[in-house]
Design an enzyme around this catalytic site. Sequence first.
Site, PDB file in Angstrom:
ATOM      1  N   MET A  15       0.840  -1.202   0.000  1.00  0.00           N
ATOM      2  CA  MET A  15       0.000   0.000   0.000  1.00  0.00           C
ATOM      3  C   MET A  15       0.874   1.251   0.000  1.00  0.00           C
ATOM      4  O   MET A  15       0.395   2.359   0.268  1.00  0.00           O
ATOM      5  CB  MET A  15      -0.932  -0.002   1.211  1.00  0.00           C
ATOM      6  CG  MET A  15      -1.904  -1.185   1.178  1.00  0.00           C
ATOM      7  SD  MET A  15      -3.402  -0.912   2.136  1.00  0.00           S
ATOM      8  CE  MET A  15      -2.750  -0.674   3.758  1.00  0.00           C
ATOM      9  N   HIS A  19       8.940   1.156   3.486  1.00  0.00           N
ATOM     10  CA  HIS A  19      10.000   1.148   4.499  1.00  0.00           C
ATOM     11  C   HIS A  19      10.857  -0.092   4.279  1.00  0.00           C
ATOM     12  O   HIS A  19      10.622  -0.859   3.327  1.00  0.00           O
ATOM     13  CB  HIS A  19       9.390   1.212   5.904  1.00  0.00           C
ATOM     14  CG  HIS A  19       8.324   0.185   6.164  1.00  0.00           C
ATOM     15  ND1 HIS A  19       8.568  -1.171   6.128  1.00  0.00           N
ATOM     16  CD2 HIS A  19       6.989   0.313   6.433  1.00  0.00           C
ATOM     17  CE1 HIS A  19       7.453  -1.833   6.395  1.00  0.00           C
ATOM     18  NE2 HIS A  19       6.472  -0.958   6.568  1.00  0.00           N
ATOM     19  N   HIS A  22       9.161  -3.461   3.472  1.00  0.00           N
ATOM     20  CA  HIS A  22       8.775  -3.647   2.066  1.00  0.00           C
ATOM     21  C   HIS A  22      10.013  -3.937   1.212  1.00  0.00           C
ATOM     22  O   HIS A  22       9.984  -4.808   0.342  1.00  0.00           O
ATOM     23  CB  HIS A  22       8.115  -2.372   1.525  1.00  0.00           C
ATOM     24  CG  HIS A  22       6.842  -1.972   2.219  1.00  0.00           C
ATOM     25  ND1 HIS A  22       6.743  -0.816   2.968  1.00  0.00           N
ATOM     26  CD2 HIS A  22       5.617  -2.546   2.266  1.00  0.00           C
ATOM     27  CE1 HIS A  22       5.516  -0.697   3.439  1.00  0.00           C
ATOM     28  NE2 HIS A  22       4.801  -1.738   3.037  1.00  0.00           N
ATOM     29  N   GLN A  46     -10.490  -2.784   1.874  1.00  0.00           N
ATOM     30  CA  GLN A  46     -10.057  -3.484   3.079  1.00  0.00           C
ATOM     31  C   GLN A  46     -10.071  -2.593   4.326  1.00  0.00           C
ATOM     32  O   GLN A  46      -9.641  -3.016   5.382  1.00  0.00           O
ATOM     33  CB  GLN A  46      -8.676  -4.101   2.872  1.00  0.00           C
ATOM     34  CG  GLN A  46      -7.533  -3.101   2.773  1.00  0.00           C
ATOM     35  CD  GLN A  46      -6.250  -3.776   2.310  1.00  0.00           C
ATOM     36  OE1 GLN A  46      -6.147  -4.247   1.187  1.00  0.00           O
ATOM     37  NE2 GLN A  46      -5.260  -3.833   3.179  1.00  0.00           N
ATOM     38  N   GLN A 139      -2.928 -12.426   7.486  1.00  0.00           N
ATOM     39  CA  GLN A 139      -3.076 -12.203   6.039  1.00  0.00           C
ATOM     40  C   GLN A 139      -2.415 -13.340   5.255  1.00  0.00           C
ATOM     41  O   GLN A 139      -2.957 -13.822   4.254  1.00  0.00           O
ATOM     42  CB  GLN A 139      -2.428 -10.860   5.677  1.00  0.00           C
ATOM     43  CG  GLN A 139      -2.305 -10.589   4.199  1.00  0.00           C
ATOM     44  CD  GLN A 139      -1.862  -9.157   3.927  1.00  0.00           C
ATOM     45  OE1 GLN A 139      -2.671  -8.240   3.980  1.00  0.00           O
ATOM     46  NE2 GLN A 139      -0.600  -8.956   3.652  1.00  0.00           N
ATOM     47  N   SER A 171       6.206  -0.465  10.287  1.00  0.00           N
ATOM     48  CA  SER A 171       4.864  -0.358   9.737  1.00  0.00           C
ATOM     49  C   SER A 171       4.677   1.054   9.209  1.00  0.00           C
ATOM     50  O   SER A 171       5.181   2.019   9.811  1.00  0.00           O
ATOM     51  CB  SER A 171       3.816  -0.626  10.836  1.00  0.00           C
ATOM     52  OG  SER A 171       2.545  -0.148  10.425  1.00  0.00           O
ATOM     53  N   SER A 172       3.953   1.169   8.103  1.00  0.00           N
ATOM     54  CA  SER A 172       3.670   2.510   7.567  1.00  0.00           C
ATOM     55  C   SER A 172       2.882   3.327   8.583  1.00  0.00           C
ATOM     56  O   SER A 172       2.864   4.560   8.520  1.00  0.00           O
ATOM     57  CB  SER A 172       2.864   2.399   6.266  1.00  0.00           C
ATOM     58  OG  SER A 172       3.530   1.558   5.362  1.00  0.00           O
TER      59      SER A 172
HETATM   60  P1  AMP Z   1       1.416  -3.010   3.445  1.00  0.00           P
HETATM   61  O1  AMP Z   1       1.972  -1.935   2.560  1.00  0.00           O
HETATM   62  O2  AMP Z   1       1.368  -2.660   4.882  1.00  0.00           O
HETATM   63  O3  AMP Z   1       0.131  -3.587   2.896  1.00  0.00           O
HETATM   64  O4  AMP Z   1       2.471  -4.208   3.363  1.00  0.00           O
HETATM   65  C1  AMP Z   1       2.843  -4.766   2.149  1.00  0.00           C
HETATM   66  C2  AMP Z   1       3.628  -6.017   2.398  1.00  0.00           C
HETATM   67  O5  AMP Z   1       4.777  -5.717   3.191  1.00  0.00           O
HETATM   68  C3  AMP Z   1       2.825  -7.075   3.183  1.00  0.00           C
HETATM   69  O6  AMP Z   1       3.119  -8.360   2.664  1.00  0.00           O
HETATM   70  C4  AMP Z   1       3.344  -6.913   4.585  1.00  0.00           C
HETATM   71  O7  AMP Z   1       3.245  -8.086   5.353  1.00  0.00           O
HETATM   72  C5  AMP Z   1       4.802  -6.571   4.314  1.00  0.00           C
HETATM   73  N1  AMP Z   1       5.382  -5.879   5.468  1.00  0.00           N
HETATM   74  C6  AMP Z   1       4.885  -4.785   6.103  1.00  0.00           C
HETATM   75  N2  AMP Z   1       5.651  -4.478   7.173  1.00  0.00           N
HETATM   76  C7  AMP Z   1       6.654  -5.391   7.207  1.00  0.00           C
HETATM   77  C8  AMP Z   1       7.765  -5.618   8.072  1.00  0.00           C
HETATM   78  N3  AMP Z   1       7.993  -4.847   9.119  1.00  0.00           N
HETATM   79  N4  AMP Z   1       8.574  -6.662   7.801  1.00  0.00           N
HETATM   80  C9  AMP Z   1       8.331  -7.470   6.729  1.00  0.00           C
HETATM   81  N5  AMP Z   1       7.310  -7.314   5.885  1.00  0.00           N
HETATM   82  C10 AMP Z   1       6.476  -6.286   6.117  1.00  0.00           C
END
Ligand code: AMP
Length: 291
Positions: A15, A19, A22, A46, A139, A171-172
Site C-alpha cells: 500500500m 520502508h 517492504h 479493506q 493475512q 509499519s507505515s
Molecule cells: P502493506 O503496505 O502494509 O500492505 O504491506 C505490504 C507487504 O509488506 C505485506 O506483505 C506486509 O506483510 C509486508 N510488510 C509490512 N511491514 C513489514 C515488516 N515490518 N517486515 C516485513 N514485511 C512487512
Amino acid sequence: MQTQGHGTVALVPTMGALHEGHLALVRAAKRICNTVVVSIFVNPLQFGPNEDFDRYPRMLKEDVTSLEREGVGIVFAPRVDDIYPQGSANTFVEVGGVGERLDGKSRPGHFRGVATIVAKLFHIVGPDVALFGQKDAAQVAVLKSMVRDLNFSLKLVVCPTVRENDGLALSSRNRYLTAQERAQATALYRSLCAARDAAKRGVADPAELRRTMLQIVEEQPSVAVEYAEVVDPNTLLPVHDLAAGALLAIAAHVGKTRLIDNLLIENLSLENVSLDLPLSPSSAGEASCES
Ligand code: AMP
C-alpha cells in the site's frame, strides 16, 4: 499488464509509504525472479468505515525513487477507479474460516477486501511468485487458503518481519505515533518475546502465555489490547498443545493507531530460534528475543 517475455515474474503487493520491511520483500523477490513488479495501491475495500483510509500515508514519488534505487523493473500504481471502475467491487473473494479469525474478527470485511484485491492483482500481473511479510501473519494464512482453494498457479513466499532496533515491527502506521506512544509501542514485541521465552522454558499452557503477553502490554497506559492469542499459524484457531509450534499474535491500539505483531514458535526444542531480522547487525542484541 503484460509481463510475458520478462522471464520469471515476482509480485510484491504493497500500500506504499515504503520502508525497509517492504524493501526486504523486494530484495528477496530480486534474488528469486528475473522481473520484479511492485504494486502500490491503498485499497479502499479493506478499510472499515471508521478506519484510516483517508489519512493513510501516500507518497508515490518517494516510493518510486526508492524502488528505482532497488532496481525494480515495474511499479504498478493504479488509481482507485482503474481497479474499481464501478465505484466498488461487485464480485468478492471471501475466505471462510481463517478469514474470520484474529484481524478478520476484529475488522469485519477486512480480509474480503484483501483477498479480492490480491486476487485481482494476481490476474492483472500474472506472477510466478508473490511475496508477503510474516508481519501480517493472519493475512498470510488467508492468502495461502485463497491460493489453494482457487487453484492459483503461483508460489507464495513469506519473508521475516523487519524491526526497529528496539524490536518494534516496521509499519507505515508507525508514523502516526507520538513520541510517548512510540516508546510504549515496544511493549507489543516485548510481550511476544516474554511469551516465547516462557514457552521455551517449558510453559505449555497457552492460557498462561496469553496472560504473560497481556500483563506486559497492559502496563502501558496508551496501549489497549484488541487480541493476544496463541494460535495455529495455518488455521488461526487456538492451540491447545504447543509441542507442534504456534503463532503468538497480538493486536493493540496505541493511542489511536492500531498495530499488530506476531512471533512464530516453530520448534521448541531448537536453541536460539530466531525468525525475525533486526534492522542492522549491531542491533541484533536489542531486538533479539533472547536478550
Ligand atoms: P502493506 O503496505 O502494509 O500492505 O504491506 C505490504 C507487504 O509488506 C505485506 O506483505 C506486509 O506483510 C509486508 N510488510 C509490512 N511491514 C513489514 C515488516 N515490518 N517486515 C516485513 N514485511 C512487512
